[in-house]
Design a protein around this motif. Structure first.
Motif, PDB file in Angstrom:
ATOM      1  N   HIS A  22       9.186  45.602  33.719  1.00  0.00           N
ATOM      2  CA  HIS A  22      10.492  44.951  33.795  1.00  0.00           C
ATOM      3  C   HIS A  22      10.543  43.772  32.832  1.00  0.00           C
ATOM      4  O   HIS A  22       9.635  42.938  32.793  1.00  0.00           O
ATOM      5  N   VAL A  23      11.601  43.714  32.051  1.00  0.00           N
ATOM      6  CA  VAL A  23      11.874  42.588  31.148  1.00  0.00           C
ATOM      7  C   VAL A  23      13.277  42.082  31.455  1.00  0.00           C
ATOM      8  O   VAL A  23      14.217  42.881  31.606  1.00  0.00           O
ATOM      9  N   ALA A  24      13.441  40.764  31.535  1.00  0.00           N
ATOM     10  CA  ALA A  24      14.770  40.190  31.794  1.00  0.00           C
ATOM     11  C   ALA A  24      15.633  40.305  30.542  1.00  0.00           C
ATOM     12  O   ALA A  24      15.196  39.939  29.436  1.00  0.00           O
ATOM     13  N   GLN A  25      16.854  40.801  30.698  1.00  0.00           N
ATOM     14  CA  GLN A  25      17.766  40.927  29.566  1.00  0.00           C
ATOM     15  C   GLN A  25      17.991  39.566  28.893  1.00  0.00           C
ATOM     16  O   GLN A  25      18.146  39.484  27.671  1.00  0.00           O
ATOM     17  N   ALA A  26      17.993  38.513  29.687  1.00  0.00           N
ATOM     18  CA  ALA A  26      18.263  37.181  29.138  1.00  0.00           C
ATOM     19  C   ALA A  26      17.179  36.717  28.172  1.00  0.00           C
ATOM     20  O   ALA A  26      17.413  35.829  27.342  1.00  0.00           O
ATOM     21  N   HIS A  45      10.457  48.784  22.771  1.00  0.00           N
ATOM     22  CA  HIS A  45       9.895  49.098  24.091  1.00  0.00           C
ATOM     23  C   HIS A  45      10.356  48.070  25.125  1.00  0.00           C
ATOM     24  O   HIS A  45      10.718  48.429  26.253  1.00  0.00           O
ATOM     25  N   LEU A  46      10.346  46.803  24.746  1.00  0.00           N
ATOM     26  CA  LEU A  46      10.802  45.768  25.680  1.00  0.00           C
ATOM     27  C   LEU A  46      12.259  45.998  26.065  1.00  0.00           C
ATOM     28  O   LEU A  46      12.643  45.803  27.226  1.00  0.00           O
ATOM     29  N   ARG A  47      13.083  46.407  25.115  1.00  0.00           N
ATOM     30  CA  ARG A  47      14.490  46.686  25.419  1.00  0.00           C
ATOM     31  C   ARG A  47      14.606  47.877  26.378  1.00  0.00           C
ATOM     32  O   ARG A  47      15.468  47.880  27.274  1.00  0.00           O
ATOM     33  N   GLN A  48      13.745  48.874  26.203  1.00  0.00           N
ATOM     34  CA  GLN A  48      13.757  50.013  27.124  1.00  0.00           C
ATOM     35  C   GLN A  48      13.377  49.572  28.542  1.00  0.00           C
ATOM     36  O   GLN A  48      13.983  50.015  29.528  1.00  0.00           O
ATOM     37  N   PHE A  49      12.384  48.676  28.631  1.00  0.00           N
ATOM     38  CA  PHE A  49      11.976  48.192  29.950  1.00  0.00           C
ATOM     39  C   PHE A  49      13.114  47.397  30.607  1.00  0.00           C
ATOM     40  O   PHE A  49      13.323  47.490  31.818  1.00  0.00           O
ATOM     41  N   ALA A  50      13.825  46.623  29.805  1.00  0.00           N
ATOM     42  CA  ALA A  50      14.929  45.822  30.350  1.00  0.00           C
ATOM     43  C   ALA A  50      16.071  46.706  30.845  1.00  0.00           C
ATOM     44  O   ALA A  50      16.837  46.304  31.736  1.00  0.00           O
ATOM     45  N   ILE A  90       5.467  45.649  36.925  1.00  0.00           N
ATOM     46  CA  ILE A  90       4.844  44.817  35.893  1.00  0.00           C
ATOM     47  C   ILE A  90       5.954  44.006  35.244  1.00  0.00           C
ATOM     48  O   ILE A  90       6.788  44.540  34.514  1.00  0.00           O
ATOM     49  N   ASP A  91       5.988  42.726  35.542  1.00  0.00           N
ATOM     50  CA  ASP A  91       7.089  41.857  35.129  1.00  0.00           C
ATOM     51  C   ASP A  91       6.661  41.005  33.938  1.00  0.00           C
ATOM     52  O   ASP A  91       5.532  40.495  33.902  1.00  0.00           O
ATOM     53  N   PHE A  92       7.537  40.847  32.954  1.00  0.00           N
ATOM     54  CA  PHE A  92       7.281  39.974  31.809  1.00  0.00           C
ATOM     55  C   PHE A  92       7.985  38.640  32.043  1.00  0.00           C
ATOM     56  O   PHE A  92       9.202  38.600  32.223  1.00  0.00           O
ATOM     57  N   ALA A  93       7.219  37.552  32.047  1.00  0.00           N
ATOM     58  CA  ALA A  93       7.787  36.209  32.166  1.00  0.00           C
ATOM     59  C   ALA A  93       7.600  35.507  30.824  1.00  0.00           C
ATOM     60  O   ALA A  93       6.536  34.958  30.540  1.00  0.00           O
ATOM     61  N   MET A  94       8.625  35.533  29.989  1.00  0.00           N
ATOM     62  CA  MET A  94       8.548  34.934  28.661  1.00  0.00           C
ATOM     63  C   MET A  94       9.101  33.512  28.683  1.00  0.00           C
ATOM     64  O   MET A  94       9.744  33.096  29.641  1.00  0.00           O
ATOM     65  N   ARG A 112       6.017  32.128  24.396  1.00  0.00           N
ATOM     66  CA  ARG A 112       7.135  32.338  23.475  1.00  0.00           C
ATOM     67  C   ARG A 112       7.873  33.613  23.856  1.00  0.00           C
ATOM     68  O   ARG A 112       7.747  34.101  24.973  1.00  0.00           O
ATOM     69  N   GLY A 113       8.661  34.147  22.926  1.00  0.00           N
ATOM     70  CA  GLY A 113       9.560  35.237  23.264  1.00  0.00           C
ATOM     71  C   GLY A 113       9.184  36.571  22.668  1.00  0.00           C
ATOM     72  O   GLY A 113       8.099  36.746  22.098  1.00  0.00           O
ATOM     73  N   PRO A 114      10.094  37.551  22.748  1.00  0.00           N
ATOM     74  CA  PRO A 114       9.814  38.907  22.294  1.00  0.00           C
ATOM     75  C   PRO A 114       9.409  39.006  20.825  1.00  0.00           C
ATOM     76  O   PRO A 114       8.595  39.863  20.471  1.00  0.00           O
TER      77      PRO A 114
END
Length: 439
Positions: A218-222, A243-248, A262-266, A194-196
Motif C-alpha cells: 500500500h502506498v498513499a496517493q498523497a 510500481h508504487l503507483r500500482q500499489f496506490a 506492507i505499507d510505505f511511510a514516506m 524522502r519520497g518516491p
C-alpha cells in the motif's frame, strides 16, 4: 613470480583474483583468504535466499578458484590469526576485499532496545551466517517497521511476508524458516525520509511485493507526485515509481483479502524507538524536500512496532594497522591504494554502493594499478604462499581449501529439506566436522 594476497572471497575478491590471473597468467600466485571455511561472502550470506538466480554467479568464481594459480585459504582470521603486516612481508600486494559487513546505526534514543535489529544481523540470521545464527528475533508481535528505501529493506519486508510455500526453492536456513512459519506479523511498514523519486529500490525487486500470496502493498496517493512528472526520471526509477503507483491504486477492499499489509511511510524520519525493555513504538518526524534533502517539519507521529529492522547502510570493519575513514565507513584510500603494497577493492574501497556486477570493473581496474606499481617498482623477492604455509603450520591454523569447501557444500546439499538446494551449516565447528569427521 608475483605473489598477491586477497582478503575476502566475495565478488570483489574473486573478480580481482580473476583479473590477476588474466594479467599475469602463470607468473602470479593468488591466495584468497576468508575468515570462514566457506567462500563467496555476500553471495552466500547477503543475497536473499529466495533469489537463487543471483547466487548462481558463484559458478564464475568457482572457475577462478579451481585455476592452478589461485588458491582459497578459508578459516583464517586476518588481524587475529595473522596480521596485515605479516602478510605484507610475505606477499608483493595485499588487497582488502572485505566488503562492508557492519551495520550503520541510527543514533537516536532507544536504539539499544530489544528487537531493534540492524539489517546485517537480520539478513545474516535468515541466511545462516555463523555470527548471527543465535539472533532469535521475536516475531510474536503484529507490527514490524523496516527503515530504509533500498533493496535490502525490500528483502527484509518480503521475507517477513512470505508464505511457507513461497520459500520453496530457496535456501533459507531451518531456524529462520521455522520462526517465520510461526510469525504473527500482520503489518509491515517501510519507512523512508524522502519520497518516491528518491527511492533506491530496483523495479524487479519492488515488483515482487505485488506478487506475494498473503501480503498486499500500500502506498498513499498523497505521497505520489503528479504522474506527468515521471517523464523526467531515468528508466529504472520510472519503472519503480510505476510500481508504487500500482500499489496506490489497489482498493481498500482488495487489501483486506490478505492477512498482511506492507505499507510505505514516506517523508518520515525516525527520531526515537520507544519501549520499556523491548521496542513498542517508533516516533517519526514528518519531512519535506529542500533541494533534494529531507528536512524535518517539526510534526511528529508514532507507529506501533514490535520489531524494527534498520536498513540504512553498512560499514567496513576496521583492521589494525590499516588507515580507516571513519566518516565514510571504509578504508582510507586513493583509487584503491592505501599504502605501498596495500590496496582495497569493492565496498571496502568505495563504500556499499553498486551491484554485484559493479565489482568486476573495480577488480580489473585495481589489478591495472597493481601492474603499474610493480612495473615501476624495485621489487624484492617474497615468499608468498610457501612462507604463509610455514607460518600457518607453526601456529596450528586449520586452513580450509576450496576442495574441502566442496565437501561442505555436498554435505549441505545432502541435508536439504524438500524443495531447497541446501541446508547451510550455521556454525564453524559443524563446517569443520563436515570436512574432517574424525577430528
Amino acid at each position: 613470480m608475483l605473489h598477491i594476497a586477497i582478503i575476502g572471497s566475495g565478488p570483489a575478491g574473486y573478480y580481482t583474483a580473476e583479473a590477476a590471473a588474466k594479467e599475469w597468467g602463470e607468473d602470479v600466485r593468488v591466495d584468497v583468504f576468508d575468515a570462514l571455511p566457506v567462500p563467496y561472502g555476500l553471495i552466500r550470506s547477503g543475497v536473499a535466499p529466495d533469489h537463487q538466480s543471483i547466487k548462481g554467479v558463484s559458478r564464475r568464481y568457482e572457475k577462478t578458484a579451481f585455476s592452478d594459480n589461485v588458491r582459497f585459504v578459508g578459516n583464517v582470521r586476518i588481524g587475529k590469526d595473522v596480521s596485515i603486516e605479516e602478510l605484507q612481508k610475505l606477499y608483493d600486494a595485499v588487497v582488502l576485499a572485505t566488503g562492508a559487513p557492519q551495520d550503520r546505526t541510527l543514533d537516536i534514543p532507544g536504539n539499544d532496545l530489544r528487537n531493534v535489529i540492524g539489517s546485517a544481523a537480520f539478513v545474516g540470521w535468515y541466511n545462516g551466517h555463523p555470527q548471527f545464527a543465535d539472533l532469535a528475533p521475536n516475531l510474536a508481535g503484529r507490527h514490524a517497521v523496516v527503515i530504509g528505501m533500498g533493496n535490502v529493506a525490500l528483502d527484509v519486508a518480503r521475507i517477513l511476508a512470505k508464505s511457507e510455500a513461497e520459500f520453496t526453492g530457496s535456501d533459507i536456513v531451518a531456524h529462520a524458516f521455522d520462526a517465520l512459519r510461526q510469525s504473527e506479523i500482520e503489518r509491515i511498514t517501510i519507512v523512508g525520509r524522502r519520497g518516491p523519486y528518491q527511492i533506491q529500490m530496483t523495479p524487479k525487486e519492488l515488483g515482487e511485493l505485488g506478487e506475494l500470496e498473503r501480503a498486499t502493498p500500500h502506498v498513499a496517493q498523497a505521497d505520489l507526485p503528479p504522474e506527468e512528472e515521471d517523464a523526467i526520471l531515468e528508466p529504472g526509477l520510472r519503472k519503480s515509481v510505476a510500481h508504487l503507483r500500482q500499489f496506490a491504486a489497489i482498493p481498500d477492499s482488495e487489501r483486506g483479502t490478505k492477512p498482511i499489509v506492507i505499507d510505505f511511510a514516506m517523508f518520515a524520519s525516525p527520531t526515537a524507538f520507544l519501549g520499556d525493555d523491548t521496542v513498542a513504538e517508533v516516533e517519526l518526524e514528518r519531512t519535506g524536500l529542500v533541494e533534494g534533502r529531507a528536512v524535518g517539519t517539526g510534526e511528529t507521529f508514532r507507529l506501533p512496532a514490535d520489531l524494527v529492522v534498520t536498513c540504512i547502510g553498512y560499514r567496513t570493519s576496521p583492521i589494525e594497522g590499516v588507515p580507516f575513514d571513519e566518516r565514510a565507513g571504509r578504508f582510507a584510500n586513493e583509487d584503491g591504494r592505501i599504502l605501498p603494497g596495500l590496496y582495497c577493492v569493492g565496498w571496502a574501497r568505495r563504500g556499499p554502493t553498486g551491484t554485484i556486477g559493479t565489482n568486476r570493473p573495480d577488480g580489473y581496474a585495481l589489478i591495472e594499478k597493481i601492474a603499474s606499481d610493480f612495473d615501476s617498482a624495485d621489487r624484492k623477492k617474497k615468499e608468498g604462499r610457501a612462507g604463509f604455509d610455514r607460518m600457518a603450520a607453526k601456529r596450528g591454523l586449520k586452513i580450509v581449501t576450496f576442495q574441502e569447501w566442496k565437501r561442505i557444500e555436498e554435505a549441505e546439499a545432502a541435508a536439504a529439506r524438500d524443495g531447497s538446494p541446501r541446508e547451510k551449516f550455521v556454525d564453524v565447528e559443524a563446517m569443520m566436522q563436515a570436512i574432517r569427521p574424525s577430528a
